[in-house]
Write a protein that holds these residues in place. Sequence first.
Motif, PDB file in Angstrom:
ATOM      1  N   VAL A  86     -72.783 -45.589  99.572  1.00  0.00           N
ATOM      2  CA  VAL A  86     -71.399 -45.565 100.045  1.00  0.00           C
ATOM      3  C   VAL A  86     -71.070 -44.182 100.589  1.00  0.00           C
ATOM      4  O   VAL A  86     -71.387 -43.165  99.969  1.00  0.00           O
ATOM      5  CB  VAL A  86     -70.417 -45.906  98.897  1.00  0.00           C
ATOM      6  N   SER A  87     -70.456 -44.157 101.740  1.00  0.00           N
ATOM      7  CA  SER A  87     -69.963 -42.888 102.288  1.00  0.00           C
ATOM      8  C   SER A  87     -68.466 -42.808 102.021  1.00  0.00           C
ATOM      9  O   SER A  87     -67.730 -43.766 102.278  1.00  0.00           O
ATOM     10  CB  SER A  87     -70.244 -42.786 103.784  1.00  0.00           C
ATOM     11  N   LEU A  88     -68.030 -41.691 101.474  1.00  0.00           N
ATOM     12  CA  LEU A  88     -66.614 -41.462 101.181  1.00  0.00           C
ATOM     13  C   LEU A  88     -66.097 -40.436 102.178  1.00  0.00           C
ATOM     14  O   LEU A  88     -66.521 -39.276 102.174  1.00  0.00           O
ATOM     15  CB  LEU A  88     -66.432 -40.972  99.746  1.00  0.00           C
ATOM     16  N   ILE A  89     -65.183 -40.874 103.029  1.00  0.00           N
ATOM     17  CA  ILE A  89     -64.692 -40.064 104.141  1.00  0.00           C
ATOM     18  C   ILE A  89     -63.176 -39.910 104.040  1.00  0.00           C
ATOM     19  O   ILE A  89     -62.465 -40.847 103.676  1.00  0.00           O
ATOM     20  CB  ILE A  89     -65.023 -40.730 105.496  1.00  0.00           C
ATOM     21  N   SER A  90     -62.681 -38.726 104.332  1.00  0.00           N
ATOM     22  CA  SER A  90     -61.241 -38.510 104.417  1.00  0.00           C
ATOM     23  C   SER A  90     -60.824 -38.716 105.864  1.00  0.00           C
ATOM     24  O   SER A  90     -61.198 -37.954 106.753  1.00  0.00           O
ATOM     25  CB  SER A  90     -60.877 -37.094 103.962  1.00  0.00           C
ATOM     26  N   MET A  91     -60.039 -39.766 106.093  1.00  0.00           N
ATOM     27  CA  MET A  91     -59.612 -40.110 107.447  1.00  0.00           C
ATOM     28  C   MET A  91     -58.162 -39.709 107.672  1.00  0.00           C
ATOM     29  O   MET A  91     -57.329 -39.807 106.760  1.00  0.00           O
ATOM     30  CB  MET A  91     -59.748 -41.613 107.676  1.00  0.00           C
ATOM     31  N   PRO A  92     -57.819 -39.280 108.884  1.00  0.00           N
ATOM     32  CA  PRO A  92     -56.411 -39.025 109.189  1.00  0.00           C
ATOM     33  C   PRO A  92     -55.680 -40.347 109.368  1.00  0.00           C
ATOM     34  O   PRO A  92     -56.296 -41.352 109.754  1.00  0.00           O
ATOM     35  CB  PRO A  92     -56.481 -38.264 110.521  1.00  0.00           C
ATOM     36  N   PRO A  93     -54.390 -40.399 109.089  1.00  0.00           N
ATOM     37  CA  PRO A  93     -53.639 -41.629 109.339  1.00  0.00           C
ATOM     38  C   PRO A  93     -53.554 -41.891 110.837  1.00  0.00           C
ATOM     39  O   PRO A  93     -53.752 -40.989 111.658  1.00  0.00           O
ATOM     40  CB  PRO A  93     -52.268 -41.327 108.739  1.00  0.00           C
ATOM     41  N   SER A  94     -53.258 -43.123 111.200  1.00  0.00           N
ATOM     42  CA  SER A  94     -53.251 -43.515 112.615  1.00  0.00           C
ATOM     43  C   SER A  94     -52.232 -42.731 113.437  1.00  0.00           C
ATOM     44  O   SER A  94     -52.388 -42.574 114.642  1.00  0.00           O
ATOM     45  CB  SER A  94     -52.973 -45.017 112.734  1.00  0.00           C
ATOM     46  N   TRP A  95     -51.182 -42.210 112.768  1.00  0.00           N
ATOM     47  CA  TRP A  95     -50.163 -41.461 113.521  1.00  0.00           C
ATOM     48  C   TRP A  95     -50.525 -39.980 113.677  1.00  0.00           C
ATOM     49  O   TRP A  95     -49.743 -39.204 114.196  1.00  0.00           O
ATOM     50  CB  TRP A  95     -48.789 -41.593 112.849  1.00  0.00           C
ATOM     51  N   ARG A  96     -51.740 -39.610 113.248  1.00  0.00           N
ATOM     52  CA  ARG A  96     -52.248 -38.245 113.487  1.00  0.00           C
ATOM     53  C   ARG A  96     -53.619 -38.348 114.156  1.00  0.00           C
ATOM     54  O   ARG A  96     -54.635 -37.915 113.605  1.00  0.00           O
ATOM     55  CB  ARG A  96     -52.321 -37.478 112.167  1.00  0.00           C
ATOM     56  N   ASP A 102     -63.297 -36.033 107.725  1.00  0.00           N
ATOM     57  CA  ASP A 102     -64.067 -35.106 106.895  1.00  0.00           C
ATOM     58  C   ASP A 102     -64.838 -35.880 105.831  1.00  0.00           C
ATOM     59  O   ASP A 102     -64.282 -36.770 105.167  1.00  0.00           O
ATOM     60  CB  ASP A 102     -63.145 -34.103 106.190  1.00  0.00           C
ATOM     61  N   ARG A 103     -66.097 -35.555 105.688  1.00  0.00           N
ATOM     62  CA  ARG A 103     -66.901 -36.205 104.658  1.00  0.00           C
ATOM     63  C   ARG A 103     -66.547 -35.619 103.296  1.00  0.00           C
ATOM     64  O   ARG A 103     -66.526 -34.416 103.114  1.00  0.00           O
ATOM     65  CB  ARG A 103     -68.397 -36.011 104.924  1.00  0.00           C
ATOM     66  N   ILE A 104     -66.280 -36.471 102.307  1.00  0.00           N
ATOM     67  CA  ILE A 104     -66.004 -36.010 100.943  1.00  0.00           C
ATOM     68  C   ILE A 104     -67.274 -36.034 100.105  1.00  0.00           C
ATOM     69  O   ILE A 104     -67.624 -35.055  99.453  1.00  0.00           O
ATOM     70  CB  ILE A 104     -64.924 -36.886 100.275  1.00  0.00           C
ATOM     71  N   SER A 105     -67.983 -37.169 100.121  1.00  0.00           N
ATOM     72  CA  SER A 105     -69.170 -37.277  99.277  1.00  0.00           C
ATOM     73  C   SER A 105     -69.976 -38.511  99.658  1.00  0.00           C
ATOM     74  O   SER A 105     -69.528 -39.355 100.439  1.00  0.00           O
ATOM     75  CB  SER A 105     -68.761 -37.362  97.802  1.00  0.00           C
ATOM     76  N   ASN A 106     -71.183 -38.600  99.087  1.00  0.00           N
ATOM     77  CA  ASN A 106     -72.031 -39.780  99.194  1.00  0.00           C
ATOM     78  C   ASN A 106     -72.179 -40.376  97.799  1.00  0.00           C
ATOM     79  O   ASN A 106     -72.417 -39.650  96.828  1.00  0.00           O
ATOM     80  CB  ASN A 106     -73.402 -39.413  99.746  1.00  0.00           C
ATOM     81  N   LEU A 107     -72.025 -41.678  97.682  1.00  0.00           N
ATOM     82  CA  LEU A 107     -71.987 -42.330  96.376  1.00  0.00           C
ATOM     83  C   LEU A 107     -72.890 -43.546  96.361  1.00  0.00           C
ATOM     84  O   LEU A 107     -73.448 -43.947  97.373  1.00  0.00           O
ATOM     85  CB  LEU A 107     -70.551 -42.780  96.059  1.00  0.00           C
ATOM     86  N   LYS A 108     -73.003 -44.144  95.169  1.00  0.00           N
ATOM     87  CA  LYS A 108     -73.609 -45.456  95.024  1.00  0.00           C
ATOM     88  C   LYS A 108     -72.639 -46.354  94.273  1.00  0.00           C
ATOM     89  O   LYS A 108     -72.065 -45.935  93.273  1.00  0.00           O
ATOM     90  CB  LYS A 108     -74.933 -45.373  94.245  1.00  0.00           C
ATOM     91  N   PRO A 135     -58.420 -41.446 102.117  1.00  0.00           N
ATOM     92  CA  PRO A 135     -59.808 -41.501 101.623  1.00  0.00           C
ATOM     93  C   PRO A 135     -60.358 -42.915 101.828  1.00  0.00           C
ATOM     94  O   PRO A 135     -59.722 -43.908 101.447  1.00  0.00           O
ATOM     95  CB  PRO A 135     -59.672 -41.173 100.138  1.00  0.00           C
ATOM     96  N   THR A 136     -61.532 -43.007 102.445  1.00  0.00           N
ATOM     97  CA  THR A 136     -62.072 -44.301 102.857  1.00  0.00           C
ATOM     98  C   THR A 136     -63.512 -44.458 102.377  1.00  0.00           C
ATOM     99  O   THR A 136     -64.346 -43.576 102.585  1.00  0.00           O
ATOM    100  CB  THR A 136     -62.027 -44.433 104.388  1.00  0.00           C
ATOM    101  N   PHE A 137     -63.786 -45.591 101.748  1.00  0.00           N
ATOM    102  CA  PHE A 137     -65.128 -45.928 101.285  1.00  0.00           C
ATOM    103  C   PHE A 137     -65.763 -46.871 102.305  1.00  0.00           C
ATOM    104  O   PHE A 137     -65.164 -47.879 102.682  1.00  0.00           O
ATOM    105  CB  PHE A 137     -65.070 -46.615  99.924  1.00  0.00           C
ATOM    106  N   SER A 138     -66.956 -46.548 102.744  1.00  0.00           N
ATOM    107  CA  SER A 138     -67.637 -47.353 103.742  1.00  0.00           C
ATOM    108  C   SER A 138     -69.038 -47.699 103.250  1.00  0.00           C
ATOM    109  O   SER A 138     -69.792 -46.820 102.834  1.00  0.00           O
ATOM    110  CB  SER A 138     -67.721 -46.594 105.070  1.00  0.00           C
ATOM    111  N   TYR A 139     -69.352 -48.987 103.279  1.00  0.00           N
ATOM    112  CA  TYR A 139     -70.683 -49.414 102.833  1.00  0.00           C
ATOM    113  C   TYR A 139     -71.079 -50.699 103.551  1.00  0.00           C
ATOM    114  O   TYR A 139     -70.226 -51.428 104.091  1.00  0.00           O
ATOM    115  CB  TYR A 139     -70.719 -49.621 101.321  1.00  0.00           C
ATOM    116  N   LEU A 140     -72.370 -50.969 103.573  1.00  0.00           N
ATOM    117  CA  LEU A 140     -72.881 -52.163 104.211  1.00  0.00           C
ATOM    118  C   LEU A 140     -72.592 -53.363 103.326  1.00  0.00           C
ATOM    119  O   LEU A 140     -72.951 -53.387 102.148  1.00  0.00           O
ATOM    120  CB  LEU A 140     -74.382 -52.030 104.448  1.00  0.00           C
TER     121      LEU A 140
END
Length: 293
Positions: A86-96, A102-108, A135-140
């Motif tokens: 899992v990639s944990l990414i800090s995303m800006p809101p759509s109005w910014r 920014d990458r926060i961390s890599n997880l399982k 903060p957004t979690f992304s995984y397959l």
Amino acid sequence: MEKWTVFGLSALACLISFHSEASSKRYVASPTESKWEMAVNTPLECRLVHPIPHYGDAEFTSHASKKINLDFELKMRLPMGATRDVSLISMPPSWRPGDTADRISNLKFFKQFDGYVGGQTAWGILSELEKGRYPTFSYLGWESRNQRVEVALSSVLFQHQYDVFSQCISKLLPYSFEDIAFTILHYDRTSVQLNKASQKRLAQIAEYIRYNKDIDLVLVSTYTDSTDTKAVSQDLSEKRADVLRNYFQSLGLSEDRIQVHAYGKRRPIADNASPIGKDQNRRVVISLGRTQV
């Protein structure tokens, strides 16, 4: 946790984009849906919950302990069907839109478990939310190998409840159940009252019991040194046990949840021939049991 290849921030921004993509399934509360709730606010536990529509709940939890602690769980309605990076990414809101990801961390995230994040990374998620980011979690996805799942925490209406959560953490008791579940306290020579240092420790036990309704057993075992006769020692031990029985009943514990045993001069743990040994033998052992949840 295993490391994975770090993409460039621009690639990550595209990967975790909030724009519609056929290859990704996104879960995030809209600004009108976003809410944060204090589910628990006690000196034993602080829990801040954020519902994620159609996915589950994001929960931050901190417990009474000697150390400040924080756990984060992504509680899924449908448990993970396979272990995933899992990639944990800090995303800006759509109005910014001009802000970068920014990458926060890599997880399982592990099969059949909710997604867990602890320690400094959990604090980092809170920090990004406080900045107004997502903060957004992304995984397959495990259901479809070609689909990426993206789960975002909305910072809308976060700040007020975060302030309440922070206040709660500042008031947590500085000890846990494990710290007081087994305690040995001591008496002065012939007193039925604990010595001053032990009274302070007993007050901590009492404070914990007042807030924890799951305590279902208090076991009290009192002992004396060998200075007096067997009968005198037994009588003193029983008086000490009665004092503590009454004390715990005054905290609201029912009589059937309190067990006391007076052993007198039996079962010494030190040599009664020395003053130090006698001090150690003049003791009460208090053990707590609680309902398992």
